[in-house]
Design a protein around this motif. Structure first.
Motif, PDB file in Angstrom:
ATOM      1  N   HIS A 170       0.828  -1.218   0.000  1.00 40.57           N
ATOM      2  CA  HIS A 170       0.000   0.000   0.000  1.00 40.57           C
ATOM      3  C   HIS A 170       0.857   1.260   0.000  1.00 40.57           C
ATOM      4  N   PRO A 171       1.701   1.409  -1.032  1.00 39.23           N
ATOM      5  CA  PRO A 171       2.618   2.546  -1.037  1.00 39.23           C
ATOM      6  C   PRO A 171       1.897   3.896  -1.125  1.00 39.23           C
ATOM      7  N   GLU A 172       0.620   3.881  -1.555  1.00 40.78           N
ATOM      8  CA  GLU A 172      -0.107   5.156  -1.684  1.00 40.78           C
ATOM      9  C   GLU A 172      -0.504   5.727  -0.324  1.00 40.78           C
ATOM     10  N   THR A 173      -0.594   4.874   0.710  1.00 39.38           N
ATOM     11  CA  THR A 173      -0.968   5.396   2.044  1.00 39.38           C
ATOM     12  C   THR A 173       0.081   5.142   3.116  1.00 39.38           C
ATOM     13  N   TRP A 174       0.972   4.191   2.904  1.00 40.96           N
ATOM     14  CA  TRP A 174       1.940   3.855   3.953  1.00 40.96           C
ATOM     15  C   TRP A 174       3.289   4.502   3.678  1.00 40.96           C
ATOM     16  N   ILE A 175       3.872   5.079   4.731  1.00 38.51           N
ATOM     17  CA  ILE A 175       5.218   5.657   4.646  1.00 38.51           C
ATOM     18  C   ILE A 175       6.072   4.919   5.679  1.00 38.51           C
ATOM     19  N   VAL A 176       7.179   4.332   5.231  1.00 37.09           N
ATOM     20  CA  VAL A 176       8.057   3.622   6.164  1.00 37.09           C
ATOM     21  C   VAL A 176       9.204   4.544   6.558  1.00 37.09           C
ATOM     22  N   LEU A 177       9.385   4.725   7.864  1.00 39.18           N
ATOM     23  CA  LEU A 177      10.476   5.582   8.329  1.00 39.18           C
ATOM     24  C   LEU A 177      11.341   4.821   9.322  1.00 39.18           C
ATOM     25  N   ASP A 178      12.611   5.165   9.321  1.00 35.30           N
ATOM     26  CA  ASP A 178      13.561   4.586  10.260  1.00 35.30           C
ATOM     27  C   ASP A 178      13.230   5.104  11.671  1.00 35.30           C
ATOM     28  N   GLY A 179      12.937   4.182  12.594  1.00 37.39           N
ATOM     29  CA  GLY A 179      12.562   4.580  13.954  1.00 37.39           C
ATOM     30  C   GLY A 179      13.751   4.752  14.883  1.00 37.39           C
ATOM     31  N   THR A 180      14.972   4.580  14.365  1.00 39.48           N
ATOM     32  CA  THR A 180      16.140   4.699  15.254  1.00 39.48           C
ATOM     33  C   THR A 180      16.647   6.136  15.263  1.00 39.48           C
ATOM     34  N   GLY A 181      17.390   6.473  16.324  1.00 37.63           N
ATOM     35  CA  GLY A 181      17.912   7.833  16.464  1.00 37.63           C
ATOM     36  C   GLY A 181      17.216   8.538  17.610  1.00 37.63           C
ATOM     37  N   THR A 182      17.515   9.817  17.774  1.00 37.43           N
ATOM     38  CA  THR A 182      16.923  10.561  18.892  1.00 37.43           C
ATOM     39  C   THR A 182      15.473  10.901  18.559  1.00 37.43           C
ATOM     40  N   ILE A 183      14.732  11.298  19.590  1.00 35.49           N
ATOM     41  CA  ILE A 183      13.331  11.702  19.397  1.00 35.49           C
ATOM     42  C   ILE A 183      13.259  12.827  18.367  1.00 35.49           C
ATOM     43  N   GLU A 184      14.186  13.784  18.473  1.00 34.94           N
ATOM     44  CA  GLU A 184      14.172  14.937  17.555  1.00 34.94           C
ATOM     45  C   GLU A 184      14.455  14.496  16.118  1.00 34.94           C
ATOM     46  N   GLU A 185      15.397  13.568  15.966  1.00 35.06           N
ATOM     47  CA  GLU A 185      15.722  13.100  14.601  1.00 35.06           C
ATOM     48  C   GLU A 185      14.521  12.420  13.955  1.00 35.06           C
ATOM     49  N   VAL A 186      13.840  11.572  14.739  1.00 36.20           N
ATOM     50  CA  VAL A 186      12.694  10.850  14.170  1.00 36.20           C
ATOM     51  C   VAL A 186      11.552  11.831  13.877  1.00 36.20           C
ATOM     52  N   SER A 187      11.328  12.794  14.789  1.00 41.00           N
ATOM     53  CA  SER A 187      10.279  13.808  14.551  1.00 41.00           C
ATOM     54  C   SER A 187      10.534  14.563  13.255  1.00 41.00           C
ATOM     55  N   ALA A 188      11.790  14.904  13.011  1.00 41.90           N
ATOM     56  CA  ALA A 188      12.130  15.657  11.797  1.00 41.90           C
ATOM     57  C   ALA A 188      11.831  14.818  10.558  1.00 41.90           C
ATOM     58  N   ARG A 189      12.150  13.506  10.641  1.00 36.65           N
ATOM     59  CA  ARG A 189      11.846  12.608   9.512  1.00 36.65           C
ATOM     60  C   ARG A 189      10.338  12.585   9.247  1.00 36.65           C
ATOM     61  N   ILE A 190       9.567  12.542  10.312  1.00 35.98           N
ATOM     62  CA  ILE A 190       8.100  12.471  10.181  1.00 35.98           C
ATOM     63  C   ILE A 190       7.574  13.749   9.524  1.00 35.98           C
ATOM     64  N   ASP A 191       8.056  14.897   9.991  1.00 38.33           N
ATOM     65  CA  ASP A 191       7.577  16.178   9.430  1.00 38.33           C
ATOM     66  C   ASP A 191       7.888  16.276   7.946  1.00 38.33           C
ATOM     67  N   THR A 192       9.099  15.900   7.574  1.00 33.74           N
ATOM     68  CA  THR A 192       9.489  15.973   6.159  1.00 33.74           C
ATOM     69  C   THR A 192       8.581  15.074   5.317  1.00 33.74           C
ATOM     70  N   ALA A 193       8.360  13.852   5.804  1.00 35.40           N
ATOM     71  CA  ALA A 193       7.556  12.901   5.033  1.00 35.40           C
ATOM     72  C   ALA A 193       6.108  13.388   4.911  1.00 35.40           C
ATOM     73  N   LEU A 194       5.556  13.932   5.988  1.00 35.66           N
ATOM     74  CA  LEU A 194       4.152  14.370   5.934  1.00 35.66           C
ATOM     75  C   LEU A 194       3.987  15.626   5.075  1.00 35.66           C
ATOM     76  N   ASP A 195       4.969  16.526   5.153  1.00 26.69           N
ATOM     77  CA  ASP A 195       4.912  17.733   4.303  1.00 26.69           C
ATOM     78  C   ASP A 195       4.813  17.313   2.842  1.00 26.69           C
ATOM     79  N   GLU A 196       5.650  16.334   2.494  1.00 28.04           N
ATOM     80  CA  GLU A 196       5.655  15.856   1.114  1.00 28.04           C
ATOM     81  C   GLU A 196       4.331  15.166   0.784  1.00 28.04           C
ATOM     82  N   PHE A 197       3.853  14.340   1.730  1.00 26.49           N
ATOM     83  CA  PHE A 197       2.630  13.578   1.477  1.00 26.49           C
ATOM     84  C   PHE A 197       1.431  14.493   1.262  1.00 26.49           C
ATOM     85  N   PHE A 198       1.310  15.544   2.081  1.00 25.72           N
ATOM     86  CA  PHE A 198       0.119  16.397   1.984  1.00 25.72           C
ATOM     87  C   PHE A 198       0.298  17.578   1.042  1.00 25.72           C
ATOM     88  N   SER A 199       1.477  17.666   0.357  1.00 28.96           N
ATOM     89  CA  SER A 199       1.689  18.839  -0.505  1.00 28.96           C
ATOM     90  C   SER A 199       1.002  18.654  -1.861  1.00 28.96           C
TER      91      SER A 199
END
Ligand code: TYD
Length: 199
Positions: A170-199
């Motif tokens: 389901h690549p149209e709805t699922w985004i796989v992100l690396d869950g390792t790293g600091t809380i801030e690093e993972v949050s930044a990955r999430i924001d980037t991915a969602l910005d792209e998804f909803f743009s």
């Protein structure tokens, strides 16, 4: 006007709960989780996670997760979305498809159908899968394990593979992100991915 329905999925202790809470704050949305985020669901959660419930049949387990989901969607998720507020949910249908469908061997399709019935087919707009090696999540889990967490490495390997397979389909709805790293690093990955998804 309806809010966006954003779901976090992943194995145990992949950091989903922390990230889902933080994202809800950043979006001014509502954080929620399964199983158990409504008063009836809280009772169901106790049955599901009590390590003393050794005899819980797998089909009964699947039905209890579905019952919790039905109540949660009716009482929390749907009304919140309809009020125009974003919902960020820690676990949803994908968890049942993978833990019960794959991990317990009940079959992915039957479990997906059960969840479709439970939710009157409310599907998420986007699912973020936080993927982490079992050694990372094992370290985060520590020693006090609930009934599902205590299911063993083989079960949790199957869960991880099951999530990756589902996301591939389901690549149209699922985004796989690396869950390792600091809380801030993972949050930044999430924001980037969602910005792209909803743009
Ligand atoms: P929880 O303490 O909320 O775990 P986590 O913080 O890792 O999400 O416990 C939920 C447990 O229930 C978790 O081990 C996954 C399992 N689960 C299922 O097996 N099926 C489901 O449909 C859901 C929602 C959760």
């Amino acid at each position: 006007m309806t809010g966006r329905f954003i779901v976090f999925e992943g194995g145990d202790a992949t950091g989903k709960s922390t990230q889902a809470r933080l994202l809800a704050e950043r979006l001014g949305g509502r954080f929620t989780f399964e199983p158990g985020d409504c008063s009836i669901g809280a009772s169901v959660r106790q049955i599901l996670l009590d390590p003393d419930n050794h005899g819980l049949d797998y089909r009964a387990e699947a039905l209890l997760y579905a019952a919790d989901r039905a109540q949660h969607v009716a009482e929390v998720v749907r009304p919140t979305l309809e009020s125009g507020v974003d919902v960020v949910c820690d676990r949803y249908i994908g968890s049942s498809v993978v833990y019960q469908g794959v991990g317990r061997g009940l079959g992915r399709e039957q479990i997906a159908d059960l969840s479709a019935f439970a939710t009157d087919d409310l599907q998420p707009d986007v699912v973020i899968l936080l993927d982490a090696d079992l050694s990372v999540s094992g370290e985060r889990l520590g020693a006090n394990l609930d009934r599902l967490e205590a299911a063993g490495d083989e079960f949790h390997q199957a869960v991880r593979a099951g999530f990756l397979a589902l996301s591939n389909e389901h690549p149209e709805t699922w985004i796989v992100l690396d869950g390792t790293g600091t809380i801030e690093e993972v949050s930044a990955r999430i924001d980037t991915a969602l910005d792209e998804f909803f743009s």
